[in-house]
Design a protein around this motif. Structure first.
Motif, PDB file in Angstrom:
ATOM      1  N   PRO A   1       1.893   6.104  -3.915  1.00  0.00           N
ATOM      2  CA  PRO A   1       2.564   6.959  -4.917  1.00  0.00           C
ATOM      3  C   PRO A   1       1.733   7.252  -6.153  1.00  0.00           C
ATOM      4  O   PRO A   1       2.066   8.163  -6.919  1.00  0.00           O
ATOM      5  N   ILE A   2       0.650   6.490  -6.373  1.00  0.00           N
ATOM      6  CA  ILE A   2      -0.199   6.747  -7.539  1.00  0.00           C
ATOM      7  C   ILE A   2      -0.729   8.179  -7.515  1.00  0.00           C
ATOM      8  O   ILE A   2      -0.954   8.800  -8.560  1.00  0.00           O
ATOM      9  N   TYR A   3      -0.909   8.708  -6.320  1.00  0.00           N
ATOM     10  CA  TYR A   3      -1.363  10.088  -6.168  1.00  0.00           C
ATOM     11  C   TYR A   3      -0.428  11.064  -6.883  1.00  0.00           C
ATOM     12  O   TYR A   3      -0.852  12.105  -7.398  1.00  0.00           O
ATOM     13  N   GLY A   4       0.860  10.695  -6.946  1.00  0.00           N
ATOM     14  CA  GLY A   4       1.845  11.567  -7.577  1.00  0.00           C
ATOM     15  C   GLY A   4       1.729  11.662  -9.083  1.00  0.00           C
ATOM     16  O   GLY A   4       2.399  12.500  -9.710  1.00  0.00           O
ATOM     17  N   ILE A   5       0.888  10.830  -9.687  1.00  0.00           N
ATOM     18  CA  ILE A   5       0.683  10.903 -11.138  1.00  0.00           C
ATOM     19  C   ILE A   5       0.186  12.286 -11.547  1.00  0.00           C
ATOM     20  O   ILE A   5       0.427  12.743 -12.664  1.00  0.00           O
ATOM     21  N   LEU A   6      -0.457  12.954 -10.638  1.00  0.00           N
ATOM     22  CA  LEU A   6      -1.018  14.277 -10.941  1.00  0.00           C
ATOM     23  C   LEU A   6       0.042  15.258 -11.436  1.00  0.00           C
ATOM     24  O   LEU A   6      -0.253  16.126 -12.268  1.00  0.00           O
ATOM     25  N   ILE A   7       1.278  15.122 -10.947  1.00  0.00           N
ATOM     26  CA  ILE A   7       2.299  16.115 -11.336  1.00  0.00           C
ATOM     27  C   ILE A   7       2.701  15.972 -12.792  1.00  0.00           C
ATOM     28  O   ILE A   7       3.343  16.872 -13.338  1.00  0.00           O
TER      29      ILE A   7
ATOM     30  N   PHE B   1       0.826  -1.207   0.000  1.00  0.00           N
ATOM     31  CA  PHE B   1       0.000   0.000   0.000  1.00  0.00           C
ATOM     32  C   PHE B   1       0.863   1.262   0.000  1.00  0.00           C
ATOM     33  O   PHE B   1       0.616   2.203  -0.770  1.00  0.00           O
ATOM     34  N   VAL B   2       1.888   1.267   0.848  1.00  0.00           N
ATOM     35  CA  VAL B   2       2.719   2.468   1.010  1.00  0.00           C
ATOM     36  C   VAL B   2       3.563   2.742  -0.226  1.00  0.00           C
ATOM     37  O   VAL B   2       3.660   3.894  -0.686  1.00  0.00           O
ATOM     38  N   PHE B   3       4.156   1.680  -0.809  1.00  0.00           N
ATOM     39  CA  PHE B   3       5.110   1.895  -1.899  1.00  0.00           C
ATOM     40  C   PHE B   3       4.524   1.678  -3.291  1.00  0.00           C
ATOM     41  O   PHE B   3       5.156   2.049  -4.281  1.00  0.00           O
ATOM     42  N   SER B   4       3.334   1.091  -3.393  1.00  0.00           N
ATOM     43  CA  SER B   4       2.756   0.835  -4.708  1.00  0.00           C
ATOM     44  C   SER B   4       1.470   1.614  -4.968  1.00  0.00           C
ATOM     45  O   SER B   4       1.206   2.007  -6.105  1.00  0.00           O
ATOM     46  N   TYR B   5       0.666   1.825  -3.935  1.00  0.00           N
ATOM     47  CA  TYR B   5      -0.628   2.484  -4.140  1.00  0.00           C
ATOM     48  C   TYR B   5      -0.609   3.959  -3.759  1.00  0.00           C
ATOM     49  O   TYR B   5      -1.163   4.799  -4.493  1.00  0.00           O
TER      50      TYR B   5
END
Length: 307
Positions: free
Chosen positions: A34-40, A28-32
């Motif tokens: 970081p998906i939030y960072g796709i926005l940049i 969850f911490v390292f795979s899911y």
């Protein structure tokens, strides 16, 4: 018979579930998360800026960074190198663990089989830094063993690591050597699960070991082979970035620079975080499409697939 509730099975397997917790948290911490960072990838992001805000702080730019990558002078080079390295790895390296597992299964003396297995597995557990160090030492133009042999037979010493035409070959060969033993473990496990009565029936019908291998062992591991091939195609735009970064230099950029190394340069060294995120997202989308296509074709051709 009384139907048992899910809580009953959870209480029964509580220790197994507890063992899963650390892995689920890491996933969850390292795979899911970081998906939030796709926005940049769709912003002009700078360190300290929020990923998402409604006060005008976030600077949305749409597909600007994707278009910039497609128009980049490096696009053709990194795409070509990435595809070629991945295709060469599949074509020359995918089948070697399969053949090795089939041959290893034919060794009847347990001692020799364990020795061969151990020796073949060892390179996988050696750090890429050490592997590259060994390669650099062997191929050194000054006192490398390979150049010493070439010179002994009348050839000229060559700076292999600084010559673009040799980079892909060195990368593929060292990658196969490092991974084929460990890659055979899954196939050996599948071979061990094949019903031994099939071999007994084949021997009674007069089938030799070659025919047993071709008509029992190989078909028995074919579902696993197919799934592993689907995964390989799904990672078509991936390469061992760490190993390439350790091996290459500006002299071999023309044949060694891949999407992963280009992303590292742009994101880490040049601080173009949004641009690097856009390139990474592009790679993920292409890999996802390749995975879907490979699975669909596999389903139609062999009836095996991930789903």
């Amino acid at each position: 018979m009384e139907k048992r509730s899910n809580w009953h099975y959870m209480r029964k397997d509580k220790f197994l579930l507890l063992m899963m917790v650390p892995m689920v948290v890491l996933l969850f911490v390292f795979s899911y998360m970081p998906i939030y960072g796709i926005l940049i990838a769709f912003q002009d992001y700078k360190i300290g800026m929020p990923f998402l805000s409604f006060d005008g702080t976030t600077k949305w730019v749409g597909f600007k960074h994707f278009i910039r990558f497609f128009d980049s002078v490096f696009f053709d080079r990194v795409m070509r190198n990435t595809l070629l390295i991945s295709l060469y790895t599949i074509v020359f390296g995918f089948w070697i663990p399969i053949v090795f597992a089939l041959l290893l299964n034919e060794i009847r003396r347990t001692f020799y089989k364990k020795v061969v297995q151990t020796l073949s597995y060892l390179p996988y557990f050696i750090s890429s830094v050490v592997i590259v160090g060994i390669v650099l030492s062997l191929l050194s133009p000054v006192d490398g063993v390979i150049n010493n042999i070439i010179e002994f037979f009348g050839g000229d010493r060559t700076a292999f690591m600084n010559d673009p035409q040799y980079f892909k070959t060195i990368y593929i060969i060292t990658g196969i050597w490092q991974s084929f033993g460990w890659g055979s473990v899954l196939y050996l496990a599948n071979i061990a699960a094949i019903n031994q009565e099939l071999y007994e029936a084949a021997r009674m019908d007069g089938a030799n070991r070659w025919r047993q291998m071709m008509h029992i062992t190989l078909p028995g591991i074919m579902p696993t082979v197919t799934i592993m091939l689907i995964f390989a195609v799904g990672g078509l735009l991936n390469a061992d970035v760490e190993k390439i970064l350790l091996m290459y230099s500006p002299a071999v950029y023309d044949s060694a620079d891949v999407i992963g190394t280009y992303t590292v340069r742009e994101g880490v060294f040049n601080g173009n975080y949004s641009y690097a995120a856009a390139v990474g997202l592009f790679v993920s989308v292409i890999n996802f499409i390749a995975l879907i296509l490979a699975n669909t074709i596999s389903r139609k051709v062999s009836d095996y697939g991930l789903w």
